[in-house]
Design a protein around this motif. Structure first.
Motif, PDB file in Angstrom:
ATOM      1  N   UNK A 207     -33.820  -9.479 -31.492  1.00  0.00           N
ATOM      2  CA  UNK A 207     -34.220  -8.089 -31.328  1.00  0.00           C
ATOM      3  C   UNK A 207     -35.730  -7.950 -31.516  1.00  0.00           C
ATOM      4  N   UNK A 208     -36.238  -6.823 -31.065  1.00  0.00           N
ATOM      5  CA  UNK A 208     -37.659  -6.564 -31.286  1.00  0.00           C
ATOM      6  C   UNK A 208     -37.932  -6.442 -32.782  1.00  0.00           C
ATOM      7  N   UNK A 209     -39.096  -6.881 -33.223  1.00  0.00           N
ATOM      8  CA  UNK A 209     -39.392  -6.827 -34.667  1.00  0.00           C
ATOM      9  C   UNK A 209     -39.602  -5.395 -35.137  1.00  0.00           C
ATOM     10  N   UNK A 210     -39.249  -5.148 -36.397  1.00  0.00           N
ATOM     11  CA  UNK A 210     -39.512  -3.848 -36.998  1.00  0.00           C
ATOM     12  C   UNK A 210     -41.018  -3.666 -37.187  1.00  0.00           C
ATOM     13  N   UNK A 211     -41.446  -2.427 -37.090  1.00  0.00           N
ATOM     14  CA  UNK A 211     -42.867  -2.126 -37.269  1.00  0.00           C
ATOM     15  C   UNK A 211     -43.184  -1.999 -38.751  1.00  0.00           C
ATOM     16  N   UNK A 212     -44.228  -2.682 -39.165  1.00  0.00           N
ATOM     17  CA  UNK A 212     -44.650  -2.630 -40.562  1.00  0.00           C
ATOM     18  C   UNK A 212     -45.978  -1.915 -40.709  1.00  0.00           C
ATOM     19  N   UNK A 213     -46.178  -1.314 -41.863  1.00  0.00           N
ATOM     20  CA  UNK A 213     -47.448  -0.662 -42.191  1.00  0.00           C
ATOM     21  C   UNK A 213     -48.104  -1.451 -43.322  1.00  0.00           C
ATOM     22  N   UNK A 214     -49.224  -2.068 -43.047  1.00  0.00           N
ATOM     23  CA  UNK A 214     -49.907  -2.928 -44.009  1.00  0.00           C
ATOM     24  C   UNK A 214     -51.299  -2.347 -44.284  1.00  0.00           C
ATOM     25  N   UNK A 215     -51.731  -2.402 -45.538  1.00  0.00           N
ATOM     26  CA  UNK A 215     -53.034  -1.835 -45.884  1.00  0.00           C
ATOM     27  C   UNK A 215     -53.671  -2.643 -47.003  1.00  0.00           C
ATOM     28  N   UNK A 216     -54.995  -2.585 -47.058  1.00  0.00           N
ATOM     29  CA  UNK A 216     -55.776  -3.200 -48.124  1.00  0.00           C
ATOM     30  C   UNK A 216     -56.668  -2.142 -48.742  1.00  0.00           C
ATOM     31  N   UNK A 217     -56.945  -2.305 -50.028  1.00  0.00           N
ATOM     32  CA  UNK A 217     -57.837  -1.383 -50.713  1.00  0.00           C
ATOM     33  C   UNK A 217     -59.057  -2.126 -51.238  1.00  0.00           C
ATOM     34  N   UNK A 218     -60.175  -1.451 -51.229  1.00  0.00           N
ATOM     35  CA  UNK A 218     -61.395  -1.912 -51.874  1.00  0.00           C
ATOM     36  C   UNK A 218     -61.745  -0.888 -52.931  1.00  0.00           C
ATOM     37  N   UNK A 219     -61.446  -1.216 -54.190  1.00  0.00           N
ATOM     38  CA  UNK A 219     -61.536  -0.204 -55.238  1.00  0.00           C
ATOM     39  C   UNK A 219     -60.436   0.818 -55.045  1.00  0.00           C
ATOM     40  N   UNK A 220     -60.809   2.098 -54.972  1.00  0.00           N
ATOM     41  CA  UNK A 220     -59.825   3.164 -54.769  1.00  0.00           C
ATOM     42  C   UNK A 220     -59.696   3.571 -53.314  1.00  0.00           C
ATOM     43  N   UNK A 221     -60.458   2.913 -52.435  1.00  0.00           N
ATOM     44  CA  UNK A 221     -60.475   3.317 -51.042  1.00  0.00           C
ATOM     45  C   UNK A 221     -59.722   2.304 -50.170  1.00  0.00           C
ATOM     46  N   UNK A 222     -58.962   2.829 -49.213  1.00  0.00           N
ATOM     47  CA  UNK A 222     -58.314   1.963 -48.234  1.00  0.00           C
ATOM     48  C   UNK A 222     -59.362   1.478 -47.243  1.00  0.00           C
ATOM     49  N   UNK A 223     -59.436   0.149 -47.075  1.00  0.00           N
ATOM     50  CA  UNK A 223     -60.471  -0.415 -46.202  1.00  0.00           C
ATOM     51  C   UNK A 223     -59.884  -1.037 -44.937  1.00  0.00           C
ATOM     52  N   UNK A 224     -58.561  -1.230 -44.893  1.00  0.00           N
ATOM     53  CA  UNK A 224     -57.939  -1.799 -43.700  1.00  0.00           C
ATOM     54  C   UNK A 224     -56.541  -1.229 -43.545  1.00  0.00           C
ATOM     55  N   UNK A 225     -56.198  -0.832 -42.327  1.00  0.00           N
ATOM     56  CA  UNK A 225     -54.858  -0.350 -42.001  1.00  0.00           C
ATOM     57  C   UNK A 225     -54.349  -1.101 -40.781  1.00  0.00           C
ATOM     58  N   UNK A 226     -53.097  -1.519 -40.829  1.00  0.00           N
ATOM     59  CA  UNK A 226     -52.490  -2.169 -39.666  1.00  0.00           C
ATOM     60  C   UNK A 226     -51.054  -1.686 -39.542  1.00  0.00           C
ATOM     61  N   UNK A 227     -50.709  -1.133 -38.391  1.00  0.00           N
ATOM     62  CA  UNK A 227     -49.331  -0.763 -38.076  1.00  0.00           C
ATOM     63  C   UNK A 227     -48.904  -1.631 -36.905  1.00  0.00           C
ATOM     64  N   UNK A 228     -47.980  -2.571 -37.157  1.00  0.00           N
ATOM     65  CA  UNK A 228     -47.711  -3.588 -36.149  1.00  0.00           C
ATOM     66  C   UNK A 228     -46.324  -4.197 -36.354  1.00  0.00           C
TER      67      UNK A 228
END
Length: 274
Positions: A207-228
């Motif tokens: 089946x097609x893969x489920x979509x994931x939401x991945x993120x990284x933080x630098x201090x208190x701020x989100x610096x990377x977002x990936x929905x894939x």
């Protein structure tokens, strides 16, 4: 993506030609470095087929044991072990990479060897036990990520023979219920009959893969977002399709001024780096 690396085997002998220190493992390094244009790049160092282990020593009650390997264009790695009563334990990982290696660091601003030392935080191992860990383990320090897997190691080997007693890492410990072996109490006898062979089921499509939401933080701020949604198609003897499950996948990495690194670990020995 997927990576391949050569396994390293170190078998150190004592004065009587008996094994005193044994290690077999695989490892890889991800290094972020500054380029001549002052931006930051990430390179990977894999072990080659030619690895030496000069400087490795057996160790004793007063002297640490040492596994030391050298590879590539001036790169080296080591770990030392100390013995304490009934246990032994790793102390420090020492990794030196050489930015004069133009294949790995084609435009490095800083030239020459760079050394990173990391404390080993793993638990002590009983003497005459061999430590085994197949699951990938990441160690991050400064701008270097060290990745190890398929590890088998025993320091202070007794009587020249690697032990059959294993100490497993926590990640290798099975979580499923143990298999119940058949006994006279739980086996039901049924009459023997002749059955027609069951029809061969068609292979179930992936089946097609489920979509994931991945993120990284630098201090208190989100610096990377990936929905894939991620599916890996591996070319080997039999093509292999693997869907990455967001529910069991851990994201980590780092954000720099001009680059970001996202690493995904699905818990089943699959590591993906972006």
């Amino acid at each position: 993506g997927f990576f391949q690396s050569y396994a390293v085997e170190v078998d150190i002998k004592d004065a009587s030609n008996a094994t005193c220190l044994y290690a077999n493992w695989m490892m890889r390094f991800l290094i972020t470095y500054e380029s001549n244009t002052s931006d930051y790049k990430t390179t990977a160092l894999n072990l080659s087929s030619s690895v030496t282990h000069n400087g490795s020593v057996c160790g004793n009650d007063t002297q640490p044991a040492l596994v030391a390997v050298q590879f590539g264009e001036g790169h080296s790695w080591s770990i030392n072990f100390t013995k304490n009563n009934e246990t032994y334990q790793g102390d420090f990982f020492t990794f030196t990479y050489n930015t004069n290696d133009t294949a790995a660091f084609p435009d490095a601003k800083r030239k020459g060897p760079v050394t990173v030392v990391v404390k080993d935080t793993s638990s002590p191992i009983l003497l005459n036990n061999v430590y085994v860990c197949h699951h990938p383990d990441n160690i991050e320090e400064e701008n270097v990520t060290q990745i190890f897997w398929n590890v088998t190691v025993q320091a202070f080997v007794q009587n020249g023979t690697v032990s059959k007693k294993e100490t497993r890492c926590r990640a290798d410990t099975p979580t499923s219920a143990p298999t119940v072996l058949p006994t006279t109490a739980n086996v039901t006898t049924v009459p023997t009959t002749t059955l027609s062979p069951a029809p061969t089921a068609a292979p179930k499509p992936v089946e097609n893969p489920d979509t994931g939401n991945y993120s990284l933080k630098s201090g208190n701020k989100t610096c990377l977002l990936a929905t894939v949604g991620l599916q890996l198609n591996v070319s080997q003897d039999k093509p292999l399709l693997i869907n990455i499950n967001p529910k069991t996948t851990i994201a980590d990495g780092a954000c720099g001024n001009t680059t970001a690194t996202l690493r995904l670990n699905d818990g089943n020995s699959t590591l993906i780096g972006f």
